[in-house]
Design a protein around this motif. Structure first.
Motif, mmCIF file in Angstrom:
data_model
loop_
_atom_site.group_PDB
_atom_site.id
_atom_site.type_symbol
_atom_site.label_atom_id
_atom_site.label_comp_id
_atom_site.label_asym_id
_atom_site.label_seq_id
_atom_site.Cartn_x
_atom_site.Cartn_y
_atom_site.Cartn_z
ATOM 1 N N MET A 120 0.809 -1.214 0.000
ATOM 2 C CA MET A 120 0.000 0.000 0.000
ATOM 3 C C MET A 120 0.847 1.271 0.000
ATOM 4 S SD MET A 120 -3.020 -1.149 -0.215
ATOM 5 C CE MET A 120 -4.062 -2.546 0.159
ATOM 6 N N GLY A 121 2.151 1.124 0.034
ATOM 7 C CA GLY A 121 3.000 2.308 0.048
ATOM 8 C C GLY A 121 3.076 3.023 -1.283
ATOM 9 N N GLY A 122 2.666 2.357 -2.351
ATOM 10 C CA GLY A 122 2.638 3.008 -3.650
ATOM 11 C C GLY A 122 3.900 2.832 -4.471
ATOM 12 N N SER A 123 4.794 1.931 -4.057
ATOM 13 C CA SER A 123 6.025 1.724 -4.835
ATOM 14 C C SER A 123 6.400 0.250 -4.948
ATOM 15 C CB SER A 123 7.185 2.492 -4.196
ATOM 16 O OG SER A 123 7.421 2.024 -2.877
ATOM 17 N N ALA A 124 5.541 -0.654 -4.464
ATOM 18 C CA ALA A 124 5.881 -2.075 -4.436
ATOM 19 C C ALA A 124 6.048 -2.649 -5.832
ATOM 20 C CB ALA A 124 4.811 -2.847 -3.670
ATOM 21 N N ALA A 125 5.143 -2.294 -6.753
ATOM 22 C CA ALA A 125 5.196 -2.880 -8.095
ATOM 23 C C ALA A 125 6.463 -2.464 -8.835
ATOM 24 C CB ALA A 125 3.952 -2.482 -8.889
ATOM 25 N N MET A 126 6.837 -1.200 -8.747
ATOM 26 C CA MET A 126 8.052 -0.756 -9.426
ATOM 27 C C MET A 126 9.301 -1.325 -8.768
ATOM 28 S SD MET A 126 7.309 0.779 -12.145
ATOM 29 C CE MET A 126 8.983 1.296 -12.565
ATOM 30 N N THR A 127 9.261 -1.533 -7.445
ATOM 31 C CA THR A 127 10.381 -2.199 -6.770
ATOM 32 C C THR A 127 10.536 -3.621 -7.291
ATOM 33 O OG1 THR A 127 10.047 -0.869 -4.778
ATOM 34 C CG2 THR A 127 11.298 -2.915 -4.543
ATOM 35 N N LEU A 128 9.408 -4.325 -7.435
ATOM 36 C CA LEU A 128 9.446 -5.669 -8.010
ATOM 37 C C LEU A 128 9.943 -5.622 -9.446
ATOM 38 C CD1 LEU A 128 8.738 -8.693 -7.806
ATOM 39 C CD2 LEU A 128 6.420 -8.102 -8.527
ATOM 40 N N ARG B 48 12.049 -3.505 -10.791
ATOM 41 C CA ARG B 48 13.511 -3.330 -10.801
ATOM 42 C C ARG B 48 14.227 -4.617 -10.413
ATOM 43 N NH1 ARG B 48 11.904 1.738 -8.699
ATOM 44 N NH2 ARG B 48 12.116 0.986 -6.565
ATOM 45 N N MET B 49 13.676 -5.374 -9.495
ATOM 46 C CA MET B 49 14.300 -6.642 -9.095
ATOM 47 C C MET B 49 14.249 -7.654 -10.234
ATOM 48 S SD MET B 49 12.771 -6.936 -5.211
ATOM 49 C CE MET B 49 13.378 -8.612 -5.023
ATOM 50 N N LEU B 50 13.108 -7.736 -10.915
ATOM 51 C CA LEU B 50 12.963 -8.722 -11.984
ATOM 52 C C LEU B 50 13.809 -8.382 -13.209
ATOM 53 C CD1 LEU B 50 9.105 -9.404 -11.833
ATOM 54 C CD2 LEU B 50 10.955 -10.887 -11.038
ATOM 55 N N ARG B 51 14.135 -7.115 -13.369
ATOM 56 C CA ARG B 51 14.955 -6.732 -14.526
ATOM 57 C C ARG B 51 16.351 -7.335 -14.465
ATOM 58 N NH1 ARG B 51 14.990 -0.578 -16.134
ATOM 59 N NH2 ARG B 51 16.331 -1.523 -17.724
ATOM 60 N N VAL C 49 16.882 -10.378 -13.997
ATOM 61 C CA VAL C 49 16.798 -11.725 -14.557
ATOM 62 C C VAL C 49 17.251 -11.676 -16.016
ATOM 63 C CG1 VAL C 49 15.262 -13.650 -15.108
ATOM 64 C CG2 VAL C 49 14.890 -12.294 -13.022
ATOM 65 N N PRO C 50 18.176 -12.551 -16.412
ATOM 66 C CA PRO C 50 18.653 -12.538 -17.802
ATOM 67 C C PRO C 50 17.510 -12.695 -18.802
ATOM 68 C CG PRO C 50 20.024 -13.960 -16.434
ATOM 69 C CD PRO C 50 18.850 -13.564 -15.595
ATOM 70 N N ARG C 51 17.586 -11.943 -19.885
ATOM 71 C CA ARG C 51 16.636 -11.990 -21.003
ATOM 72 C C ARG C 51 15.238 -11.471 -20.652
ATOM 73 N NH1 ARG C 51 17.904 -17.877 -23.874
ATOM 74 N NH2 ARG C 51 20.171 -17.565 -24.127
ATOM 75 N N ALA C 52 15.059 -10.946 -19.436
ATOM 76 C CA ALA C 52 13.746 -10.432 -19.063
ATOM 77 C C ALA C 52 13.682 -8.918 -19.107
ATOM 78 C CB ALA C 52 13.366 -10.921 -17.667
ATOM 79 N N ALA C 53 14.840 -8.258 -19.218
ATOM 80 C CA ALA C 53 14.876 -6.799 -19.109
ATOM 81 C C ALA C 53 14.039 -6.128 -20.197
ATOM 82 C CB ALA C 53 16.317 -6.305 -19.154
ATOM 83 N N ARG C 54 14.181 -6.576 -21.450
ATOM 84 C CA ARG C 54 13.451 -5.924 -22.536
ATOM 85 C C ARG C 54 11.951 -6.102 -22.383
ATOM 86 N NH1 ARG C 54 15.373 -7.245 -28.539
ATOM 87 N NH2 ARG C 54 17.237 -6.272 -27.638
ATOM 88 N N TRP C 55 11.529 -7.318 -22.029
ATOM 89 C CA TRP C 55 10.102 -7.589 -21.844
ATOM 90 C C TRP C 55 9.546 -6.729 -20.719
ATOM 91 C CZ3 TRP C 55 6.896 -9.361 -17.992
ATOM 92 C CH2 TRP C 55 5.641 -9.833 -18.387
ATOM 93 N N LEU C 56 10.284 -6.609 -19.629
ATOM 94 C CA LEU C 56 9.820 -5.823 -18.486
ATOM 95 C C LEU C 56 9.827 -4.328 -18.796
ATOM 96 C CD1 LEU C 56 11.651 -7.814 -15.696
ATOM 97 C CD2 LEU C 56 9.181 -7.566 -15.892
ATOM 98 N N GLU C 57 10.818 -3.884 -19.562
ATOM 99 C CA GLU C 57 10.900 -2.472 -19.897
ATOM 100 C C GLU C 57 9.678 -2.041 -20.713
ATOM 101 O OE1 GLU C 57 12.172 1.243 -19.625
ATOM 102 O OE2 GLU C 57 13.124 -0.495 -18.677
ATOM 103 N N ALA C 58 9.217 -2.920 -21.579
ATOM 104 C CA ALA C 58 8.047 -2.598 -22.398
ATOM 105 C C ALA C 58 6.767 -2.547 -21.572
ATOM 106 C CB ALA C 58 7.901 -3.632 -23.513
ATOM 107 N N ARG C 59 6.809 -3.105 -20.391
ATOM 108 C CA ARG C 59 5.622 -3.143 -19.538
ATOM 109 C C ARG C 59 5.802 -2.354 -18.252
ATOM 110 N NH1 ARG C 59 6.264 -7.175 -22.696
ATOM 111 N NH2 ARG C 59 4.482 -8.291 -23.622
#
Length: 283
Positions: free
Chosen positions: A194-202, A204-207, A209-219
């Motif tokens: 509920m703090g308003g930053s959890a999704a973006m923190t997740l 940044r963590m998932l980025r 992961v190899p080969r996931a950065a481009r997919w995550l950046e688009a979303r």
């Protein structure tokens, strides 16, 4: 110059009819696996002995599902959506079926719940994710209150027991202490989500992961929109969260009613306090 090699067409996605057929086959297989573990003869004899009264055992489950859907509707109203119960109840039933019938069904149900809300109730995915997390938060808080009430009921049941229950004097305190687990998890979830930053923190963590950065950046916009939904619930949806808490608390209480009904149908003369003591001690 040579001509460019032909581009192979993308594989066609399965049709809705195919997916429905596969789901039906899976449901039949799962039902067969469950039925194979049941003593059908003994069950039929029990049903015949108790008569149509045994159908009452289905009522608490239906009430719990309706209350859960009602609580979810209140949360969605806090996000500005007027989703009808006739859309939310089938989603709740589908999620519950996944939760109880498949190995690891809880994780699968939580993952599919926002997608089902988006498809059936026409809720944007970021708002659907926020509402599902908020529902989980309300359920944890309600579970903590339910366990505290169960500790009181356990003490009452032990004092009125017809046998010596001295060795179980610790049980009410144990049930009460167990309320710290869902209450603590609700506190952590509330602070983090509920703090308003959890999704973006997740995000940044998932980025990492190899080969996931481009997919995550688009979303990344979807993650940011989810954080905005969490923030909107915290600032503008407080009343909706309070209204959604009560149905979830009562839905926990229906478990006591279900236990009491089943034991009474089986011939056990238990009180509601004893049923609540049994239910909360095991939950």
């Amino acid at each position: 110059m040579g001509s460019a090699p032909p581009v192979s067409p993308l594989p066609r996605a399965p049709s809705r009819r195919t997916l429905t057929l596969l789901g039906a086959v899976l449901a039949v297989v799962l039902f067969g696996l469950v039925l194979g573990r049941v003593d059908v003869v003994r069950g039929a004899a029990l049903l015949q002995a108790r008569g149509p009264w045994v159908l009452l055992s289905l009522v608490p489950f239906g009430v719990a599902m309706a209350l859960d859907a009602f609580g979810s509707r209140e949360v969605l109203r806090g996000l500005g959506h007027r989703a009808p119960l006739r859309a939310l109840l089938p989603v709740r039933l589908a999620v519950e079926a996944l939760h109880t019938s498949l190995p690891g069904g809880a994780l699968l149900a939580d993952a599919l719940n926002p997608l089902l809300l988006a498809r059936v109730a026409r809720v944007p995915v970021p708002d659907a994710v926020a509402s599902v997390v908020a529902r989980k938060w309300l359920l944890m808080r309600a579970h903590g209150v339910y366990l505290v009430a169960g500790a009181v009921a356990t003490g009452i049941a032990l004092r009125s027991a017809s046998v010596d229950a001295t060795s179980l004097r610790w049980l009410p305190w144990g049930v009460g202490a167990s309320a710290l687990v869902p209450s603590g998890l609700a506190l952590l979830l509330g602070v983090s989500a509920m703090g308003g930053s959890a999704a973006m923190t997740l995000h940044r963590m998932l980025r990492r992961v190899p080969r996931a950065a481009r997919w995550l950046e688009a979303r990344s916009h979807a993650f940011a929109a989810t954080d905005a939904s969490f923030l909107r619930l915290r600032t503008e949806g407080r009343g909706a969260l309070r209204r959604g808490f009560v149905p979830h608390l009562v839905s926990w209480a229906t478990e006591t009613l279900e236990t009491w009904l089943l034991l009474r149908l089986l011939g056990a003369p238990v009180s509601l306090a004893e049923a609540m003591a049994l239910e909360t001690s095991l939950s």
